[in-house]
Design a protein around this motif. Structure first.
Motif, short mmCIF file in Angstrom:
data_model
loop_
_atom_site.label_atom_id
_atom_site.label_comp_id
_atom_site.label_asym_id
_atom_site.label_seq_id
_atom_site.Cartn_x
_atom_site.Cartn_y
_atom_site.Cartn_z
N ASP A 91 0.84 -1.03 -0.10
CA ASP A 91 -0.09 -0.10 -0.09
C ASP A 91 1.01 1.28 -0.02
OD1 ASP A 91 -1.95 -2.03 0.58
OD2 ASP A 91 -2.66 -1.17 2.27
N SER A 92 0.28 2.27 -0.15
CA SER A 92 0.99 3.64 -0.14
C SER A 92 1.15 3.94 0.98
CB SER A 92 0.33 4.66 -1.06
OG SER A 92 -0.91 4.86 -0.54
N THR A 93 0.58 3.61 1.97
CA THR A 93 0.66 3.86 3.54
C THR A 93 1.13 2.57 4.28
OG1 THR A 93 -1.62 3.33 4.43
CG2 THR A 93 -1.26 5.51 3.45
N VAL A 94 1.53 2.82 5.16
CA VAL A 94 2.00 1.73 6.49
C VAL A 94 1.00 1.15 7.30
CG1 VAL A 94 4.46 2.31 6.47
CG2 VAL A 94 2.90 3.10 8.12
N ASP A 95 -0.32 1.93 7.11
CA ASP A 95 -1.33 1.81 7.91
C ASP A 95 -2.07 0.08 7.92
OD1 ASP A 95 -0.88 4.20 7.96
OD2 ASP A 95 -3.03 4.94 7.50
N ARG A 96 -2.09 -0.35 6.96
CA ARG A 96 -2.63 -1.93 6.96
C ARG A 96 -1.76 -2.77 7.46
NH1 ARG A 96 -2.87 -6.11 3.27
NH2 ARG A 96 -1.72 -4.57 1.82
N THR A 97 -0.57 -2.80 7.01
CA THR A 97 0.34 -4.06 7.18
C THR A 97 1.46 -3.78 8.15
OG1 THR A 97 1.79 -3.14 5.33
CG2 THR A 97 0.25 -4.67 4.74
N ASN A 105 2.45 -1.85 12.35
CA ASN A 105 1.79 -1.24 13.49
C ASN A 105 2.14 0.55 13.43
OD1 ASN A 105 4.70 -1.10 13.82
ND2 ASN A 105 4.68 -1.64 15.86
N GLY A 106 2.34 0.92 12.27
CA GLY A 106 2.48 2.50 12.23
C GLY A 106 1.56 3.15 11.59
N LYS A 107 1.64 4.29 11.20
CA LYS A 107 0.55 5.04 10.37
C LYS A 107 1.49 6.13 9.52
CE LYS A 107 -3.84 5.28 12.43
NZ LYS A 107 -4.23 4.13 11.80
N GLY A 108 0.84 6.44 8.15
CA GLY A 108 1.20 7.38 7.41
C GLY A 108 1.92 6.86 5.98
N LYS A 109 2.21 7.85 5.26
CA LYS A 109 2.63 7.57 3.98
C LYS A 109 4.03 7.07 3.64
CE LYS A 109 -0.67 10.40 1.26
NZ LYS A 109 -0.90 11.57 0.62
N ILE A 110 4.12 6.07 2.73
CA ILE A 110 5.76 5.75 2.43
C ILE A 110 6.61 6.96 2.17
CG2 ILE A 110 6.94 4.02 1.37
CD1 ILE A 110 5.15 2.69 2.75
N GLN A 111 5.76 7.66 1.24
CA GLN A 111 6.82 8.95 0.89
C GLN A 111 6.96 10.10 1.84
OE1 GLN A 111 3.96 10.15 -2.42
NE2 GLN A 111 3.14 11.68 -1.06
N ASP A 112 6.45 9.93 2.99
CA ASP A 112 6.63 10.95 4.14
C ASP A 112 7.41 10.49 5.13
OD1 ASP A 112 5.06 12.89 2.41
OD2 ASP A 112 3.09 12.24 3.83
N LEU A 113 7.77 8.95 5.02
CA LEU A 113 8.44 8.29 6.11
C LEU A 113 9.97 8.15 5.79
CD1 LEU A 113 5.85 5.97 7.20
CD2 LEU A 113 6.71 7.89 8.70
N THR A 114 10.99 8.36 6.68
CA THR A 114 12.26 8.26 6.27
C THR A 114 12.45 6.41 6.49
OG1 THR A 114 13.27 8.06 8.50
CG2 THR A 114 13.06 10.04 7.35
N PHE A 115 13.50 6.01 5.73
CA PHE A 115 14.12 4.60 5.73
C PHE A 115 14.14 4.10 7.42
CE2 PHE A 115 17.11 0.87 5.38
CZ PHE A 115 16.21 0.06 4.88
N ASN A 116 14.74 5.12 8.07
CA ASN A 116 14.77 4.63 9.50
C ASN A 116 13.70 4.53 10.42
OD1 ASN A 116 17.41 4.24 9.23
ND2 ASN A 116 17.89 6.44 10.18
N ALA A 134 11.60 0.96 11.88
CA ALA A 134 11.39 0.81 13.16
C ALA A 134 9.89 0.01 13.44
CB ALA A 134 11.43 2.01 14.04
N LEU A 135 9.28 -0.24 12.19
CA LEU A 135 8.09 -0.65 12.32
C LEU A 135 8.00 -2.22 12.50
CD1 LEU A 135 6.06 1.87 9.87
CD2 LEU A 135 6.15 1.97 12.35
N ASP A 136 7.04 -2.78 12.85
CA ASP A 136 6.79 -4.24 12.81
C ASP A 136 5.71 -4.62 11.57
OD1 ASP A 136 5.90 -6.93 13.00
OD2 ASP A 136 5.79 -6.88 15.22
N ALA A 137 6.19 -5.36 10.66
CA ALA A 137 5.30 -5.38 9.43
C ALA A 137 4.71 -7.27 9.58
CB ALA A 137 6.16 -5.85 8.10
N GLY A 138 4.82 -7.59 10.67
CA GLY A 138 4.09 -8.89 11.26
C GLY A 138 5.03 -9.93 11.62
N LYS A 188 10.47 -6.75 9.70
CA LYS A 188 10.58 -5.34 9.14
C LYS A 188 10.34 -5.16 7.72
CE LYS A 188 15.02 -4.50 11.93
NZ LYS A 188 14.15 -4.24 13.21
N ILE A 189 9.82 -4.03 7.34
CA ILE A 189 9.54 -3.76 5.89
C ILE A 189 10.94 -3.97 5.20
CG2 ILE A 189 9.12 -2.04 4.15
CD1 ILE A 189 7.31 -0.76 6.54
#
Ligand code: G3P
Ligand code: MG
Length: 233
Positions: A50-56, A58-69, A73-77, A81-82
């Motif tokens: 998705d274009s955001t991290v919301d569904r997959t 534990n974070g929130k926000g658009k990929i294009q607005d988030l830094t790699f670090n 830091a998020l849990d993708a399940g 990590k992503i």
């Protein structure tokens, strides 16, 4: 050969688009592994649908607005990590064909650059790569960055039935059309073959449906459960 393509890895078993999912697809002898590509704020290519991290995650926000670090830091399940595309290519290292679905608008050139790097420095060959997108103009852009004589396969995604399939052959020199199981019209399959394009169908999760599609002449399926289709085709 009928291809079994792991959709987001073996995403029926492990969190989609994670290293765990890709390893599972490899263990289950998928012929090809599909994954979705975006570019994040700091420029790294990351593997997420998705274009955001919301569904997959534990974070929130658009990929294009988030830094790699921030993304890392998020849990993708299951604590995964992503993944960065770079680390996925390092892990798979030419062991399997790979389908990179370009999702982000700004992915064409960096994906092409990364492929070139891996072909030059690792075990990958250009024709291990299958590049797809619903955005056919993005594929056109991608083609303009491919080095001369590099046999990367271009695979436009289609949801629906277009009027002119021949155009995909002439404008993109498409290797395949990747169509939805909702539109597996026998005529479109025949027409694609007439124009020298393979037909792959997404997403097929039962052996019964895969066999039916195979009898219509298609060339492979995307599945969340590569093992379910292994011994039947
Ligand atoms: O490439 C097949 C499939 O991945 C296309 O749809 O939404 O799962 O990326 P989606
Ligand atoms: Mg996809």
């Amino acid at each position: 050969m009928f291809l079994i393509i792991g959709h987001r890895g073996a995403s029926g078993y492990e969190p989609e688009n994670t290293l765990l999912s890709f390893r599972k697809a490899l263990d289950q002898n998928a012929d090809m592994i599909e994954m979705d590509i975006f570019k994040c704020k700091t420029g790294e290519l990351v593997v997420i649908h998705d274009s955001t991290v919301d569904r997959t995650t534990n974070g929130k926000g658009k990929i294009q607005d988030l830094t790699f670090n921030e993304l890392r830091a998020l849990d993708a399940g299951k604590g995964e990590k992503i993944p960065a595309l770079d680390e996925v290519l390092n892990m798979l290292n030419g062991k399997v064909k790979i389908n990179l679905e370009l999702k982000g608008e700004d992915t064409a050139q960096p994906v092409c650059d990364l492929i070139r790097e891996h072909v030059n420095e690792r075990r990958w060959k250009y024709n291990d790569f299958y590049i797809s997108s619903f955005n056919h103009r993005l594929l056109q852009k991608f083609i303009s960055f491919i080095p001369k004589n590099a046999a990367i396969n271009i695979c436009p995604l289609i949801y629906g039935i277009p009027i002119d399939l021949a155009e995909l052959k002439t404008t993109l020199n498409a290797y395949s059309i990747n169509i939805s199981a909702d539109f597996n019209d026998p005529d479109i399959i025949e027409e694609a073959h007439t124009h020298g394009m393979k037909v792959f169908v997404y997403v097929v999760n039962t052996a019964e449906e895969a066999l039916k599609l195979q009898s219509l002449g298609i060339d492979g399926v995307f599945t969340d459960y590569p093992d379910r289709l292994q011994n039947l085709l």
